[in-house]
Design a protein around this motif. Structure first.
Motif, mmCIF file in Angstrom:
data_model
loop_
_atom_site.group_PDB
_atom_site.id
_atom_site.type_symbol
_atom_site.label_atom_id
_atom_site.label_comp_id
_atom_site.label_asym_id
_atom_site.label_seq_id
_atom_site.Cartn_x
_atom_site.Cartn_y
_atom_site.Cartn_z
ATOM 1 N N MET A 17 -68.399 16.075 23.626
ATOM 2 C CA MET A 17 -69.605 15.439 23.916
ATOM 3 C C MET A 17 -70.367 15.203 22.739
ATOM 4 O O MET A 17 -70.189 16.273 21.818
ATOM 5 C CB MET A 17 -70.346 16.554 24.816
ATOM 6 N N PRO A 18 -70.939 14.390 22.506
ATOM 7 C CA PRO A 18 -71.091 13.019 23.196
ATOM 8 C C PRO A 18 -69.561 12.378 23.371
ATOM 9 O O PRO A 18 -68.992 12.629 22.127
ATOM 10 C CB PRO A 18 -72.003 12.130 22.799
ATOM 11 N N PRO A 19 -69.146 11.835 24.458
ATOM 12 C CA PRO A 19 -67.638 11.030 24.492
ATOM 13 C C PRO A 19 -67.790 9.870 23.485
ATOM 14 O O PRO A 19 -68.466 8.927 23.420
ATOM 15 C CB PRO A 19 -67.664 10.465 25.742
ATOM 16 N N TRP A 20 -66.911 10.238 22.371
ATOM 17 C CA TRP A 20 -66.589 9.128 21.710
ATOM 18 C C TRP A 20 -65.132 9.429 20.763
ATOM 19 O O TRP A 20 -65.047 10.606 20.020
ATOM 20 C CB TRP A 20 -67.858 9.165 20.409
ATOM 21 N N TYR A 21 -64.238 8.299 20.899
ATOM 22 C CA TYR A 21 -62.822 8.765 20.379
ATOM 23 C C TYR A 21 -62.321 8.017 19.260
ATOM 24 O O TYR A 21 -61.210 7.924 19.049
ATOM 25 C CB TYR A 21 -62.095 8.726 21.759
ATOM 26 N N ALA A 22 -63.103 7.098 18.642
ATOM 27 C CA ALA A 22 -62.672 6.261 17.731
ATOM 28 C C ALA A 22 -62.468 7.091 16.320
ATOM 29 O O ALA A 22 -63.517 7.721 15.769
ATOM 30 C CB ALA A 22 -63.782 4.993 17.277
ATOM 31 N N ASP A 23 -61.674 6.966 15.593
ATOM 32 C CA ASP A 23 -61.427 7.345 14.359
ATOM 33 C C ASP A 23 -62.410 6.708 13.469
ATOM 34 O O ASP A 23 -62.715 5.689 13.053
ATOM 35 C CB ASP A 23 -59.860 6.957 13.737
ATOM 36 N N ASN A 70 -72.369 1.282 19.111
ATOM 37 C CA ASN A 70 -72.442 2.143 20.090
ATOM 38 C C ASN A 70 -72.032 3.440 19.879
ATOM 39 O O ASN A 70 -71.705 4.254 20.718
ATOM 40 C CB ASN A 70 -72.520 1.487 21.515
ATOM 41 N N ASP A 71 -71.861 3.821 18.506
ATOM 42 C CA ASP A 71 -71.304 5.061 17.938
ATOM 43 C C ASP A 71 -71.931 6.221 18.531
ATOM 44 O O ASP A 71 -73.140 6.337 18.144
ATOM 45 C CB ASP A 71 -71.339 5.332 16.619
ATOM 46 N N ALA A 72 -71.597 6.916 19.456
ATOM 47 C CA ALA A 72 -72.216 8.239 20.104
ATOM 48 C C ALA A 72 -72.122 9.527 19.590
ATOM 49 O O ALA A 72 -72.728 10.322 19.925
ATOM 50 C CB ALA A 72 -71.688 8.240 21.640
ATOM 51 N N ARG A 73 -71.476 9.460 18.210
ATOM 52 C CA ARG A 73 -71.224 10.787 17.846
ATOM 53 C C ARG A 73 -72.519 11.567 17.213
ATOM 54 O O ARG A 73 -73.500 10.762 16.786
ATOM 55 C CB ARG A 73 -70.207 10.630 16.457
ATOM 56 N N LEU A 74 -72.398 13.003 17.232
ATOM 57 C CA LEU A 74 -73.592 13.536 16.545
ATOM 58 C C LEU A 74 -73.231 13.778 15.062
ATOM 59 O O LEU A 74 -72.110 13.747 14.663
ATOM 60 C CB LEU A 74 -73.798 14.886 17.046
#
Length: 579
Positions: A257-263, A271-275
């Motif tokens: 969480m938050p869901p984001w799986y891009a390298d 829309n990059d959701a990473r902290l």
């Protein structure tokens, strides 16, 4: 120029972002549980001695908002009914500091529990028994000695779910105990949310909820973690957060969480959701310091969420079917597909679309596809509306539109996540149109797709490739990798006509539960002759816990127990194509 809302976040268990498991703590097997007395959810005292005539007692720790606790509530009632005449008693205990007696009573009533539900103030009993999660089972024999400890069954886990033929570990343990036999597997790994314990750390330090943490949650979390949305608990106030801190730290540390799986080494996305690392550090420091609330004057304005349409008033609203669909209380529900005729007797040019769930608590995603006139199947290139928690609607400007031919039908693809209560849903979509003379360019769906693959049984790394070749110069807007339960990784590579190569998107740890649309920060110009090469890797082995059946080869199919290999893309032509 444009805003895209086709974020296809498929989450069988978005509802499960708080799940995790524990290992390494001391085993309770063989330990005797002393009698205790707790109030039930209606304030009446209940003692363990009240069940002295029972042949066995299954003490189950539960939480009112934990997704698994909701799903397993009806199942525990079924087990109670199944074994009541054989002297088995289930006793539920809630030790969460964040769950009030009122909330507990509502939880019991909503799920029609057939067993007593007790409140454990200050998590005293949870501490004594060493309970860590919800749900977590302690099966006691007639002498009140723990003979089985762990989960109810293995249907649900972190990031996966199985069909109902999951191994029923609790009932197998009960059967063995009643039969005077040794329990084959006396301990399993409890999977679920952390029990929200009362902490003894006094709140200290300069990092506070109102000044530092609330802005992070408002930006990154409350889109889904608020009343009425599909996430399992709310994060909209200081009191909401208390009790969930251990779970929050865990899912952040594990990048769930938050869901984001891009390298992060490839591509920049709007829309990059990473902290950020700073945000992670602030949350960790705040929890370590006892979670001080701070000055209420520092609290930011809460984000505004639209109750009605986010787009302007639609020109047409289309419901998914004539009557609601009944979402069951529990279990694994595969995609539901409904075909509807919108009665479009002329070509339509869509400039805005918004799919809206009727019951947000069970609708995890909606996709609306076009079935072209005279055809029976959807056009995968034409997903004209979509919904996922937190995703915006589709809105196009500057003369850009989606063209749909007269006589087309619509296919609603619905992904539901049962939440412990039978729910009736009738979702819908709204469209805004424009006249053809106002349109300069058509938004196009592109595919790199392979429908003829076969994934051998038992193979952990099987590669499938597909290529999209650019036929006219266009701008790439977004990418959406799509596989099912055996999907392991997905990569988009690009080869330009002049020989240059690059990686556009790499998803090294693909998660079927959270299939995202990755929207480029800036559109990328693709000259004619450019090749977008997609590489998917599948895991059809027994080590993939989400795998429905590792003993069988897998081919293309619509349902999640089959497989797909699609690299979705959205593009817009560089030159006008309708003028």
């Amino acid at each position: 120029m444009w805003k895209f809302g086709l974020l296809t976040t498929l989450a069988l268990l978005c509802s499960l972002p708080c799940l995790a498991s524990d290992s390494g703590h001391l085993s309770p097997i063989g330990e005797r549980v002393d009698s205790f007395t707790l109030d039930n959810c209606y304030g009446k005292p209940v003692s363990l001695d009240d069940f002295s005539e029972s042949n066995a007692i299954a003490i189950v720790f539960l939480g009112t908002e934990c997704p698994l606790a909701k799903l397993y509530g009806p199942r525990l009632t079924q087990i109670q009914q199944q074994y009541s005449d054989r002297g088995i008693q289930i006793v539920g205990i809630n030790s969460n500091k964040q769950d009030s007696l009122t909330e507990l009573a509502a939880y019991v009533h909503r799920h029609e529990f057939g067993f007593p539900m007790l409140k454990d103030p200050g998590n005293r009993i949870a501490d004594t028994m060493g309970a860590q999660r919800t749900p977590e089972v302690f099966l006691l024999d007639q002498d009140r000695v723990v003979r089985y400890h762990g989960r109810i069954d293995d249907q649900y886990g972190v990031g996966y779910s199985k069909e109902r033929d999951a191994k029923p570990e609790l009932t197998l343990a009960i059967d063995a105990l009643l039969g005077g036999k040794a329990i084959d597997k006396p301990e399993t790994e409890a999977v679920g949310c952390h029990i929200g314990r009362v902490k003894e750390v006094p709140p200290t330090g300069s990092v506070t909820f109102t000044k530092d943490i609330a802005p992070i949650f408002n930006t990154k979390c409350v889109n889904c973690h608020r009343d009425g949305e599909i996430a399992p608990f709310t994060l909209t106030s200081y009191d909401d957060v208390l009790g969930w801190e251990d779970t929050i730290l865990e899912v952040i540390a594990e990048n769930r969480m938050p869901p984001w799986y891009a390298d992060p080494d490839h591509g920049t996305f709007a829309n990059d959701a990473r902290l950020t690392s700073h945000q992670r550090e602030l949350i960790s420091t705040w929890v370590d310091n006892g979670m001080p609330e701070g000055d209420p004057k520092d609290l930011p304005e809460p984000p505004k969420f639209v109750d009605g349409w986010q787009i302007d008033q639609p020109d047409q609203v289309v419901r998914m079917r004539d009557k609601p669909f009944s979402v069951p209380a529990e279990g694994v529900l595969d995609y539901q597909r409904f075909v509807i005729d919108p009665q479009w007797s002329e070509d339509k040019y869509i400039v805005a679309s918004e799919a809206r769930p009727d019951k947000r608590g069970v609708v995890h995603h909606i996709l609306v596809y076009v079935i072209p006139p005279g055809q029976q199947r959807r056009d995968l290139r034409q997903a004209i509306a979509g919904y996922a928690p937190g995703s915006p609607p589709l809105e196009l400007t500057d003369g850009i539109a989606v063209e749909v031919k007269a006589g087309s039908k619509l296919l609603f693809e619905m992904h539901y996540t049962p939440n412990g209560t039978t729910t009736e849903d009738l979702s819908y979509v709204g469209f805004r149109f424009t006249n053809k003379q106002n349109v300069r360019k058509r938004l196009q769906g592109r595919l790199a797709i392979d429908q003829r693959f076969e994934i051998p049984a038992g193979v952990a790394n099987h590669t499938v490739k597909a290529t999209y070749v650019v036929r006219q110069e266009e701008n790439l807007i977004s990418m959406s990798p799509h596989m099912h339960l055996r999907g392991k990784s997905f990569r988009y590579d690009i080869r330009f006509p002049d020989g240059r190569k690059d990686t556009l998107l790499n998803v090294p740890n693909y998660d079927f539960n959270w299939q995202l649309k990755y929207i480029l920060d800036e559109p990328m110009r693709l000259p004619k002759g450019t090749r977008v090469e997609c590489t998917a890797v599948f895991d059809n082995s027994k080590y993939n816990l989400a795998n429905p059946d590792p003993s069988k080869p897998v081919r293309w199919g619509d349902q999640s127990f089959e497989e797909m290999m699609i690299g979705f893309m959205d593009t817009v032509p560089v030159e006008d194509d309708l003028r």
